[in-house]
Design a protein around this motif. Structure first.
Motif, PDB file in Angstrom:
ATOM      1  N   ALA A   1      -4.359  12.548 -13.707  1.00  0.00           N
ATOM      2  CA  ALA A   1      -5.651  11.690 -14.305  1.00  0.00           C
ATOM      3  C   ALA A   1      -6.234  11.377 -12.944  1.00  0.00           C
ATOM      4  O   ALA A   1      -7.393  11.064 -13.023  1.00  0.00           O
ATOM      5  CB  ALA A   1      -4.937  10.661 -15.111  1.00  0.00           C
ATOM      6  N   PHE A   2      -5.583  10.774 -11.767  1.00  0.00           N
ATOM      7  CA  PHE A   2      -6.213  10.298 -10.705  1.00  0.00           C
ATOM      8  C   PHE A   2      -5.306  10.625  -9.456  1.00  0.00           C
ATOM      9  O   PHE A   2      -4.271  10.901  -9.425  1.00  0.00           O
ATOM     10  CB  PHE A   2      -6.819   9.007 -10.848  1.00  0.00           C
ATOM     11  N   GLU A   3      -6.070  10.391  -8.358  1.00  0.00           N
ATOM     12  CA  GLU A   3      -5.365  10.649  -7.056  1.00  0.00           C
ATOM     13  C   GLU A   3      -4.727   9.460  -6.685  1.00  0.00           C
ATOM     14  O   GLU A   3      -5.132   8.404  -6.904  1.00  0.00           O
ATOM     15  CB  GLU A   3      -6.386  11.268  -5.812  1.00  0.00           C
ATOM     16  N   GLY A   4      -4.228   9.497  -5.197  1.00  0.00           N
ATOM     17  CA  GLY A   4      -3.500   8.408  -4.610  1.00  0.00           C
ATOM     18  C   GLY A   4      -4.319   7.277  -4.190  1.00  0.00           C
ATOM     19  O   GLY A   4      -3.892   6.144  -4.324  1.00  0.00           O
ATOM     20  N   ASP A   5      -5.612   7.534  -3.684  1.00  0.00           N
ATOM     21  CA  ASP A   5      -6.692   6.220  -3.568  1.00  0.00           C
ATOM     22  C   ASP A   5      -6.639   5.405  -4.897  1.00  0.00           C
ATOM     23  O   ASP A   5      -6.735   4.295  -4.763  1.00  0.00           O
ATOM     24  CB  ASP A   5      -7.778   6.755  -2.704  1.00  0.00           C
ATOM     25  N   GLU A   6      -6.843   5.916  -5.934  1.00  0.00           N
ATOM     26  CA  GLU A   6      -7.149   5.375  -7.153  1.00  0.00           C
ATOM     27  C   GLU A   6      -5.919   4.605  -7.704  1.00  0.00           C
ATOM     28  O   GLU A   6      -5.830   3.365  -7.922  1.00  0.00           O
ATOM     29  CB  GLU A   6      -7.672   6.172  -8.373  1.00  0.00           C
ATOM     30  N   ALA A   7      -4.667   5.152  -7.439  1.00  0.00           N
ATOM     31  CA  ALA A   7      -3.430   4.730  -7.762  1.00  0.00           C
ATOM     32  C   ALA A   7      -3.143   3.409  -6.793  1.00  0.00           C
ATOM     33  O   ALA A   7      -2.630   2.462  -7.362  1.00  0.00           O
ATOM     34  CB  ALA A   7      -2.290   5.869  -7.527  1.00  0.00           C
ATOM     35  N   CYS A   8      -3.594   3.566  -5.580  1.00  0.00           N
ATOM     36  CA  CYS A   8      -3.572   2.511  -4.637  1.00  0.00           C
ATOM     37  C   CYS A   8      -4.121   1.234  -5.087  1.00  0.00           C
ATOM     38  O   CYS A   8      -3.687   0.183  -5.052  1.00  0.00           O
ATOM     39  CB  CYS A   8      -4.037   2.947  -3.039  1.00  0.00           C
ATOM     40  N   ARG A   9      -5.529   1.529  -5.366  1.00  0.00           N
ATOM     41  CA  ARG A   9      -6.397   0.413  -5.949  1.00  0.00           C
ATOM     42  C   ARG A   9      -5.860  -0.317  -7.331  1.00  0.00           C
ATOM     43  O   ARG A   9      -5.753  -1.526  -7.234  1.00  0.00           O
ATOM     44  CB  ARG A   9      -7.908   0.742  -6.303  1.00  0.00           C
ATOM     45  N   GLN A  10      -5.324   0.410  -8.218  1.00  0.00           N
ATOM     46  CA  GLN A  10      -4.615  -0.016  -9.334  1.00  0.00           C
ATOM     47  C   GLN A  10      -3.281  -0.862  -9.144  1.00  0.00           C
ATOM     48  O   GLN A  10      -3.191  -1.774  -9.791  1.00  0.00           O
ATOM     49  CB  GLN A  10      -4.348   1.197 -10.169  1.00  0.00           C
ATOM     50  N   ILE A  11      -2.763  -0.275  -8.299  1.00  0.00           N
ATOM     51  CA  ILE A  11      -1.223  -0.882  -7.920  1.00  0.00           C
ATOM     52  C   ILE A  11      -1.660  -2.162  -7.414  1.00  0.00           C
ATOM     53  O   ILE A  11      -0.968  -3.407  -7.682  1.00  0.00           O
ATOM     54  CB  ILE A  11      -0.423  -0.062  -7.167  1.00  0.00           C
ATOM     55  N   LYS A  12      -2.655  -2.410  -6.402  1.00  0.00           N
ATOM     56  CA  LYS A  12      -2.683  -3.634  -5.680  1.00  0.00           C
ATOM     57  C   LYS A  12      -3.600  -4.582  -6.594  1.00  0.00           C
ATOM     58  O   LYS A  12      -3.110  -5.799  -6.577  1.00  0.00           O
ATOM     59  CB  LYS A  12      -3.475  -3.435  -4.536  1.00  0.00           C
ATOM     60  N   ALA A  13      -4.609  -4.166  -7.648  1.00  0.00           N
ATOM     61  CA  ALA A  13      -4.957  -4.923  -8.508  1.00  0.00           C
ATOM     62  C   ALA A  13      -4.169  -5.567  -9.520  1.00  0.00           C
ATOM     63  O   ALA A  13      -4.247  -7.002  -9.911  1.00  0.00           O
ATOM     64  CB  ALA A  13      -6.266  -4.440  -9.071  1.00  0.00           C
ATOM     65  N   ALA A  14      -3.061  -4.771  -9.781  1.00  0.00           N
ATOM     66  CA  ALA A  14      -2.323  -4.957 -10.999  1.00  0.00           C
ATOM     67  C   ALA A  14      -1.302  -6.243 -10.552  1.00  0.00           C
ATOM     68  O   ALA A  14      -1.056  -7.147 -11.180  1.00  0.00           O
ATOM     69  CB  ALA A  14      -1.498  -3.874 -11.572  1.00  0.00           C
ATOM     70  N   ALA A  15      -0.796  -5.797  -9.438  1.00  0.00           N
ATOM     71  CA  ALA A  15       0.135  -7.003  -8.793  1.00  0.00           C
ATOM     72  C   ALA A  15      -0.731  -8.512  -8.475  1.00  0.00           C
ATOM     73  O   ALA A  15      -0.136  -9.457  -8.515  1.00  0.00           O
ATOM     74  CB  ALA A  15       0.631  -6.371  -7.171  1.00  0.00           C
ATOM     75  N   ALA A  16      -1.991  -8.149  -8.166  1.00  0.00           N
ATOM     76  CA  ALA A  16      -2.654  -9.543  -7.908  1.00  0.00           C
ATOM     77  C   ALA A  16      -2.918 -10.132  -9.340  1.00  0.00           C
ATOM     78  O   ALA A  16      -2.816 -11.462  -9.123  1.00  0.00           O
ATOM     79  CB  ALA A  16      -4.118  -9.151  -7.334  1.00  0.00           C
ATOM     80  N   ALA A  17      -3.297  -9.455 -10.342  1.00  0.00           N
ATOM     81  CA  ALA A  17      -3.647  -9.931 -11.555  1.00  0.00           C
ATOM     82  C   ALA A  17      -2.313 -10.637 -11.965  1.00  0.00           C
ATOM     83  O   ALA A  17      -2.423 -11.636 -12.878  1.00  0.00           O
ATOM     84  CB  ALA A  17      -3.954  -8.908 -12.466  1.00  0.00           C
ATOM     85  N   ALA A  18      -1.241 -10.187 -11.653  1.00  0.00           N
ATOM     86  CA  ALA A  18       0.087 -10.514 -12.238  1.00  0.00           C
ATOM     87  C   ALA A  18       0.659 -11.776 -11.372  1.00  0.00           C
ATOM     88  O   ALA A  18       1.798 -12.474 -11.809  1.00  0.00           O
ATOM     89  CB  ALA A  18       1.103  -9.531 -12.489  1.00  0.00           C
ATOM     90  N   GLY A  19       0.086 -11.924 -10.440  1.00  0.00           N
ATOM     91  CA  GLY A  19       0.494 -13.159  -9.428  1.00  0.00           C
ATOM     92  C   GLY A  19       1.737 -12.712  -8.741  1.00  0.00           C
ATOM     93  O   GLY A  19       2.334 -13.450  -8.287  1.00  0.00           O
TER      94      GLY A  19
END
Length: 128
Positions: A60-78
């Motif tokens: 579905a997506f490559e590592g650069d998109e996974a990087c963005r999503q992992i960092k964004a999800a952690a930030a959103a969850a505090g």
């Protein structure tokens, strides 16, 4: 306390090699995912300190998109935002550009040796 590391690569042999290398250092708790979507899902429950992420992966997506999503999800969850080291066989200028645009902390170009991997991780967590 051992650093919790998530290895993400579609190649099972590379995942096994990275896992074995990190196990030898005896300073890491190592987990694995085979693609970007699996990495994002696992990171949400695992809360890794560090993600070693291949850039080029099928799905579905490559590592650069996974990087963005992992960092964004952690930030959103505090939660603590994990550090990400991109790993790739792409030309160095492309790896640098991908790392910059997705927010990766560092990158390593393939091929690399076990000592370089452990040194890169250690340097990332060395106090300033």
């Amino acid at each position: 306390m051992k650093l919790k590391i998530l290895i993400v690569d579609d190649n099972e042999e590379i995942r096994a090699l990275l896992h074995a290398t990190l196990d030898l250092a005896d300073a890491f708790e190592v987990h694995e995912a085979r693609d970007g979507p699996a990495a994002v899902a696992l990171a949400a429950t695992l809360n890794p300190n560090l993600v070693l992420m291949d850039i080029m992966m099928p799905g579905a997506f490559e590592g650069d998109e996974a990087c963005r999503q992992i960092k964004a999800a952690a930030a959103a969850a505090g939660r603590e935002i994990p550090k990400v080291i991109l790993i790739s066989a792409k030309p160095l200028d492309q790896i640098k550009a991908d790392a910059k645009t997705c927010g990766a902390d560092l990158f390593i170009a393939k091929p690399f040796g076990p000592a370089q991997l452990v040194d890169t991780i250690s340097n990332l967590y060395r106090p300033s």
